[in-house]
Design a protein around this motif. Structure first.
Motif, PDB file in Angstrom:
ATOM      1  N   GLU A 169     -89.476  81.766  13.799  1.00  0.00           N
ATOM      2  CA  GLU A 169     -89.028  80.921  14.909  1.00  0.00           C
ATOM      3  C   GLU A 169     -88.401  81.755  16.024  1.00  0.00           C
ATOM      4  O   GLU A 169     -88.624  81.511  17.209  1.00  0.00           O
ATOM      5  CB  GLU A 169     -88.016  79.893  14.395  1.00  0.00           C
ATOM      6  CG  GLU A 169     -88.622  78.868  13.450  1.00  0.00           C
ATOM      7  CD  GLU A 169     -87.561  78.059  12.717  1.00  0.00           C
ATOM      8  OE1 GLU A 169     -86.358  78.237  13.036  1.00  0.00           O
ATOM      9  OE2 GLU A 169     -87.924  77.278  11.830  1.00  0.00           O
ATOM     10  N   ASP A 170     -87.628  82.766  15.642  1.00  0.00           N
ATOM     11  CA  ASP A 170     -86.975  83.614  16.642  1.00  0.00           C
ATOM     12  C   ASP A 170     -87.976  84.472  17.408  1.00  0.00           C
ATOM     13  O   ASP A 170     -87.801  84.734  18.603  1.00  0.00           O
ATOM     14  CB  ASP A 170     -85.924  84.503  15.975  1.00  0.00           C
ATOM     15  CG  ASP A 170     -84.645  83.737  15.646  1.00  0.00           C
ATOM     16  OD1 ASP A 170     -84.562  82.558  16.022  1.00  0.00           O
ATOM     17  OD2 ASP A 170     -83.753  84.313  15.005  1.00  0.00           O
TER      18      ASP A 170
ATOM     19  N   SER B 217     -86.809  81.251   9.814  1.00  0.00           N
ATOM     20  CA  SER B 217     -86.071  81.510  11.043  1.00  0.00           C
ATOM     21  C   SER B 217     -86.529  82.780  11.749  1.00  0.00           C
ATOM     22  O   SER B 217     -86.477  82.877  12.976  1.00  0.00           O
ATOM     23  CB  SER B 217     -84.569  81.588  10.746  1.00  0.00           C
ATOM     24  OG  SER B 217     -84.291  82.629   9.822  1.00  0.00           O
TER      25      SER B 217
ATOM     26  N   LEU C 219     -81.955  86.452   8.282  1.00  0.00           N
ATOM     27  CA  LEU C 219     -83.068  85.615   8.722  1.00  0.00           C
ATOM     28  C   LEU C 219     -83.968  85.330   7.521  1.00  0.00           C
ATOM     29  O   LEU C 219     -83.910  86.032   6.508  1.00  0.00           O
ATOM     30  CB  LEU C 219     -83.875  86.318   9.813  1.00  0.00           C
ATOM     31  CG  LEU C 219     -83.151  86.587  11.137  1.00  0.00           C
ATOM     32  CD1 LEU C 219     -84.042  87.404  12.076  1.00  0.00           C
ATOM     33  CD2 LEU C 219     -82.731  85.278  11.805  1.00  0.00           C
TER      34      LEU C 219
END
Length: 508
Positions: free
Chosen positions: A144-145, A141, A132
């Motif tokens: 975002e996750d 990312s 990530l």
């Protein structure tokens, strides 16, 4: 009842959970503050993200990302979920990251977006499933996750001996060793520092240290979190920004380089620090002249302490009482120190020998290196620090040298053998020696002394450029000198003491 360090941290949050925990004044985009309530929620969400990736208790999470509150959240989430946090210096080059990933075998790597492609290649090579990204602004990312809805999983029940972090430190062989730190190691040290340095919920810590290092991640963050104190979070040390925020702070932690740079201008004075109650210095020796100049300028004495990656903090000058320049004070609560002869006999006060420490702060050993672990411990659980010291009649510990030739440059450990190995592999080089010499800004800096092969040519600029391509910049010697032979004793060992004396002014 869980003995997780995170459970202890969360229990230390103020009852008024709406109080600010972190503020990020220099952030251009993204979130700029967290209350303690928001911190707890985001840590739980992050831990649930990790669980959703299939991570199990004990799995390693390697992180090479720029400093951000989100990176701190990731560390705290690892504590909450029982995962093992593995921070990597952001200056590490590909070969350095490759070795650490291959040795630790993490289940997840979090990296800067700019390094995603090269990191994925390393991850694939060693079977790491998840990569990530996270940048200094909290974007990538990973962020975002976290934002995706998911069920919050319960916190892992951890024992005191369960592994919390692995911090890599090089050695005389040049091969990095992973120091295994447990929840109990980190908790005991954090509580000892909270007591010794009088931290309370009313404190405001101005945080300008990196968090891939024990100083910024464990010492600074744990003191604040275990006290319910607020942190003003700077992405890095910037003199102007530190001066701007010091009037709102009560505590500042730094390496000697920070203090040298603060003293470089007349605008750093007693008025700027009027609200401060504590300045601490560590990670490298603080020169007596810096200590004295700081005290003259501000009326305050810097509190110097001593620690290691493997042990956390061992000693500290007193909060109340005389802070002596050139000393690292007394053992912290629960920590024992002693000075021993080469034969292992404890020496009386005033005599110089090898410094050993013992206590709940001392790590359990080196990751996958049982033989090296056994070498570094004496009977009775005493850890051999590799430092040479004496304890004076008043009980103050004085560090007088380093048995392992360690160089501490700008607060970072530099091991000469690692650099010498790279230099010796160059086709023009017959042999080399790297020594540390005084440097006003960094405390110490490396100087390389090189013997070339007959008929071969190499200059300083080319040598340094090659090293900068291979290793982190802080490890690269500041100067290089070419000689006919290296000085040796009758046993053939290079006399680094003579080299240090010869080139003592090379970086002044």
């Amino acid at each position: 009842m869980s003995q997780s360090l995170y459970a202890l941290i969360e229990a230390s949050f103020p009852t008024d959970s709406g109080r600010l925990a972190i503020e990020v004044p220099d952030r251009s985009v993204g979130r700029s503050s967290w209350t303690f309530a928001e911190l707890g929620v985001d840590v739980a969400r992050t831990a649930s993200l990790l669980a959703g990736l299939g991570l199990k208790k004990g799995d390693r999470v390697a992180v090479q990302a720029e400093k951000s509150p989100e990176a701190l959240l990731l560390y705290l989430a690892c504590l909450r979920g029982g995962y093992v946090f593995l921070p990597m210096n952001t200056a590490y080059r590909l070969d350095e990251v490759d070795y650490l990933v291959g040795n630790a075998e993490p289940s997840l790597i979090v990296c800067d977006p700019a390094r995603e492609e090269e990191t994925r290649a390393i991850a694939e090579r060693y079977g790491t499933v998840h990569v990530l990204t996270l940048d200094a602004e909290g974007q990538g990312s990973f962020a975002e996750d976290i934002a995706k809805p998911r069920d919050v999983v319960p916190a892992a029940a951890c024992e005191s001996a369960d592994l919390a972090a692995i911090l890599y430190t090089s050695g005389t062989t040049g091969k990095p060793k992973g120091a295994m730190l447990s929840h109990g190691n980190l908790a005991s040290n954090g509580l000892a520092l909270r007591e010794a340095w009088r931290f309370t919920r009313d404190d405001v810590l101005l945080h300008a240290l990196p968090i891939f290092h024990a100083h910024g991640l464990f010492v600074a963050c744990h003191c604040a979190l275990l006290s319910g104190a607020r942190m003003i979070w700077l992405g890095k040390f910037d003199r102007a920004e530190v001066l701007r925020h010091l009037p709102r702070a009560s505590v500042f932690m730094g390496v000697p380089t920070f203090y040298v740079r603060l003293l470089d201008g007349a605008d750093f004075n007693a008025q700027v620090v009027a609200h401060m109650r504590l300045f601490t210095s560590g990670s490298a020796p603080l020169l007596a002249e810096t200590f004295d100049e700081f005290k003259t300028r501000t009326g305050m004495a810097i509190l110097e302490r001593y620690g290691m990656t493997e042990t956390g903090m061992n000693t500290s000058n007193p909060y109340d009482g005389e802070r002596r320049a050139g000393t690292v004070g007394f053992p912290l609560p629960g920590v024992d120190v002693r000075v021993v002869s080469d034969e292992g006999r404890e020496l009386p006060r005033g005599e110089v020998g090898g410094l050993q420490v013992r206590g709940p702060n001392v790590f359990g050993g080196y990751w996958r290196m049982p033989e090296k672990t056994a070498e570094e411990f004496a009977e009775g659980g005493w850890f051999k620090t590799g430092d040479v010291a004496k304890i004076d009649e008043d009980g103050y510990v004085h560090l007088v040298g380093r048995a392992k030739d360690l160089i501490i440059s700008g607060g970072y450990n530099v091991y000469p053998k690692e650099i010498e190995t790279l230099i010796d592999e160059m086709p023009e080089v017959d042999e080399s020696a790297v020594v540390g010499v005084a440097h006003r800004d960094f405390g110490e800096a490396g100087v390389a002394v090189i013997v070339l092969r007959k008929g071969r040519m190499l200059d300083e600029a080319t040598l340094i450029a090659r090293l900068k391509d291979a290793i982190a910049n802080y490890k690269v010697p500041k100067r290089a000198y070419f000689v006919e032979t290296l000085p040796r004793n009758t046993m053939g060992k290079v006399q680094k003491n003579l080299l240090r004396e010869t080139y003592r002014d090379a970086c002044r």
